[in-house]
Design an enzyme around this catalytic site. Structure first.
Site, mmCIF file in Angstrom:
data_model
loop_
_atom_site.group_PDB
_atom_site.id
_atom_site.type_symbol
_atom_site.label_atom_id
_atom_site.label_comp_id
_atom_site.label_asym_id
_atom_site.label_seq_id
_atom_site.Cartn_x
_atom_site.Cartn_y
_atom_site.Cartn_z
ATOM 1 N N GLU A 49 -20.398 1.315 -1.563
ATOM 2 C CA GLU A 49 -19.604 0.820 -2.750
ATOM 3 C C GLU A 49 -20.356 1.054 -4.056
ATOM 4 O OE1 GLU A 49 -20.206 -0.693 0.306
ATOM 5 O OE2 GLU A 49 -18.271 0.019 1.185
ATOM 6 N N ARG B 6 0.809 -1.160 0.065
ATOM 7 C CA ARG B 6 -0.060 -0.021 -0.079
ATOM 8 C C ARG B 6 0.943 1.167 0.008
ATOM 9 N NH1 ARG B 6 -3.775 -0.725 5.045
ATOM 10 N NH2 ARG B 6 -1.713 -1.371 5.797
ATOM 11 N N ARG C 237 -1.963 -6.061 1.361
ATOM 12 C CA ARG C 237 -1.559 -5.486 2.923
ATOM 13 C C ARG C 237 -0.520 -6.264 3.410
ATOM 14 N NH1 ARG C 237 -5.870 -2.913 5.996
ATOM 15 N NH2 ARG C 237 -5.272 -2.866 8.109
ATOM 16 N N PHE D 295 -15.299 -5.570 -0.033
ATOM 17 C CA PHE D 295 -16.393 -4.917 -0.321
ATOM 18 C C PHE D 295 -16.569 -4.330 -1.723
ATOM 19 C CE2 PHE D 295 -15.006 -3.976 4.251
ATOM 20 C CZ PHE D 295 -15.816 -5.019 4.678
ATOM 21 N N SER E 244 -7.662 3.055 5.636
ATOM 22 C CA SER E 244 -7.173 1.715 5.374
ATOM 23 C C SER E 244 -6.597 1.538 3.842
ATOM 24 C CB SER E 244 -8.324 0.809 5.245
ATOM 25 O OG SER E 244 -9.200 1.414 4.338
#
Lengths: 299, 322
Positions: free
Chosen positions: B66, B18, B175, B91, B45
């Site tokens: 979303e 990230r 991540r 999501f 996030s």
């Protein structure tokens, strides 16, 4: 019943000069709406498929937008600064194709391919195949978020281009619309206009019987919109309202256009059976006769 | 060869992809005003706080919504912007799947979908937050390009490619920390496998957070005298079928290893190719079920996505396939 070019009889109408009077504009829109209905009736009857109830509910709105409101023409169909119109209720593709043909975006004869194998004129519109289509809609609740995205792009560009989206009233049962309305309000998208084709009927029943939307004006206002109600078959009211946005600086506009499914055909109007029924030969002749007599958009 | 395998890849420093993502996105946004970020409240996030500070108007936060997020991105693209949608992959891909299908892929809009923290990165948060299905779902959609970068270098390279090429793409942004697999001058090519280790006995095809584990497995196999070819397959769709067919033809079998469900992802794509073009034995490593409670590392080990698990699958193929 086979649709052929012989059934594509609609004259190409185009736009009036911008300095035309309001009365001239209204007469022009009325004539366009009449011709679009006649042509759309022929498409549905001879193709043996289509959503004529919803088509006839929306055609006065489409004719007003393309006939006198939207800053878009066949010559500017790819201009980044064009106004955008997004048809969220994609199942009335037949009405959209016929309207686009009436204003020169596609050849009238191409309407004869409606729903045929490999035709560009699918049962739901495809932006990559039909000039003037902005989004591939069909699944409900998609157009309003797309319109919000476009209105955001215009705001980022500090552009005055406008965004219009036509949604069905039953379609507002999809939650994605309300997600998008919250964002439109948050970002103060006052050059965005949501038009609701408020015919109060969905596929098999009234909206009230199914999942009542009322009080719709209050709901839209609570979501941060400037709300206006019009007779969705009155070209003068539609022209005045759709040309005048924004109504409140900083607020997106929510136009509730009161309509009848199947308008103005006596046996179709406000009749739930005509969501996607196809008129038989006798019904077709009667509808043609009624449309020939019908004038100036008045109910 | 663009790999930097020294004594053991397992001993190299680890990176959160990230960081490369946000750094590269900021560089791209600086160079091209059309680029915008679109998020579903996922600023933190996605590590996009610095991006928001640098480009406050160009990080569009639609809130926790979303479907709206992906529809808005499609509309932004209609208006000439290049939206990078950045949201937890679970999501983004599940909640907005129909928008991805209709508004992005079928509409062929220039939308870049970035699935953050995919696979089992959320570990103990459980299957609601795991995104092991994303690749299988999106692979079923015509016109969707799917990229699963293996390290920060490939993450940055894939982003640069996405920004400069027209059309829809889905990029997973890991991540779980990983060592660098590629050299700094690596350039991403869509639909091309990279041979990150030569070998002719057996093949391991992998991507994402599992690729370095596949390399570590090959190190172990080499000690046993088994020469494993390791193919990095960052593009799951369109798949480099030539590289897969060559592996099927030239080695005893193919092990696929990915941080995803064991049906319909990279393994599924490889198996479809092999079955149709050069039948060979394929062993698919992934998650066959909703994972139980456990950290991401624990879960990878449990389902055989460790150096030893991958080596074991390769050994079996090699020993029974000769």
């Amino acid at each position: 019943m086979t649709l052929t070019v012989e059934h594509t009889t609609m004259p190409v109408l185009g736009r009036l000069p911008v300095h035309s009077s309001r009365a001239e504009q209204i007469a022009h829109i009325a004539e366009a709406a009449k011709q679009i209905r006649i042509q759309d009736l022929k498409l549905v009857h001879h193709a043996g498929a289509g959503h004529i109830g919803g088509d006839f509910s929306a055609i006065d709105i489409l004719a007003t937008l393309y006939g006198a409101v939207l800053d878009i023409s066949p010559a500017t169909v790819n201009d980044p600064e064009r106004d955008r119109f997004i048809l969220s209720k994609g199942h009335v593709a037949g009405a959209l194709y016929t309207t686009l043909a009436a204003f020169g975006f596609l050849p009238v004869e191409e309407l004869a391919t409606f729903l045929k194998p490999l035709s560009a004129l699918n049962g739901h519109p495809n932006r990559n195949k039909v000039a003037g289509v902005e989004a591939n809609t069909g699944p409900l609740g998609h157009g309003l978020p797309i319109a919000v995205g476009h209105a955001l792009s215009a705001k980022l560009d500090v552009s005055l281009r406008r965004t219009y989206v036509l949604v069905g009233d039953g379609e507002l049962q999809e939650g994605s619309n309300w997600e998008a309305m919250m964002a439109a309000s948050q970002y103060q998208l006052d050059r965005l206009t949501v038009i609701v084709d408020r015919n109060r009927l969905q596929q098999g029943a009234t909206t009230k019987e199914t999942n009542d939307l009322d009080p719709l004006p209050e709901k839209a206002a609570a979501f941060g919109f400037a709300v206006v109600e019009v007779n969705g078959h009155d070209h003068g009211e539609l022209l005045d309202v759709l040309s005048a946005v924004p109504f409140r600086p900083g607020k997106p506009t929510f136009v509730i256009a009161h309509t009848h499914k199947g308008h103005p055909i006596s046996f179709m109007s406000n009749n739930v059976a005509w969501h996607h029924r196809v008129p038989d030969a006798a019904e077709y002749q009667q509808a043609l006769t009624e449309l020939a007599r019908y004038d100036r958009g008045r109910v | 060869m663009t790999t930097i395998v020294r004594t053991s890849i397992a001993d190299q420093p680890r990176y959160d992809c990230r960081d490369a993502y946000v750094e590269t996105l900021a560089e791209l946004a600086e160079a091209d005003h059309r680029i915008v970020g679109v998020v579903n409240d996922s600023v933190g996030s996605s590590k996009l706080n610095s991006f928001r500070k640098a480009f406050p108007d160009r990080l569009i936060n639609v809130g926790i919504a979303e479907q709206d997020m992906v529809g808005v991105a499609s509309g932004l693209a209609n208006g000439g912007r290049i939206p990078f949608v950045s949201a937890a992959s679970c999501f983004l891909t599940a909640r907005a799947l129909e928008q991805i299908k209709a508004d992005v892929a079928y509409s062929n809009t220039n939308v870049k979908l970035c699935g953050m923290s995919p696979g089992v990165a959320y570990g103990e948060l459980g299957p609601t937050h795991h995104s092991i299905e994303d690749i299988a779902w999106l692979r079923a959609i015509a016109g969707m390009r799917i990229i699963v970068p293996a390290d920060p270098i490939e993450t940055a390279a894939a982003l640069r490619w996405a920004a400069s090429s027209e059309g829809p793409v889905f990029i997973r942004v890991s991540r779980m920390s990983v060592p660098k697999v590629y050299a700094d001058d690596y350039e991403f090519q869509l639909g091309k496998a990279i041979t990150v280790r030569e070998g002719n006995d057996v093949t391991v095809i992998s991507n994402g957070t599992v690729l370095w584990r596949a390399l570590a497995a090959a190190e172990r196999l080499a000690e046993e005298g088994i020469s494993a070819r390791v193919l990095s397959m960052p593009t799951v769709k369109p798949l480099d079928t030539d590289a897969v067919v060559a592996a099927a033809r030239e080695t005893a079998g193919i092990v696929t290893a990915e941080e995803a469900v064991s049906g319909g992802g990279l393994g599924g794509a490889v198996a479809e190719t092999v079955v149709q073009h050069h039948p060979a034995r394929v062993s698919i490593l992934g998650f066959p079920e909703f994972a139980p409670t456990g950290s991401a590392g624990y879960l990878l080990d449990r389902y055989g996505l460790s150096a030893e698990g991958i080596a074991d699958a390769a050994r079996k193929l090699f020993k029974t396939g000769k």
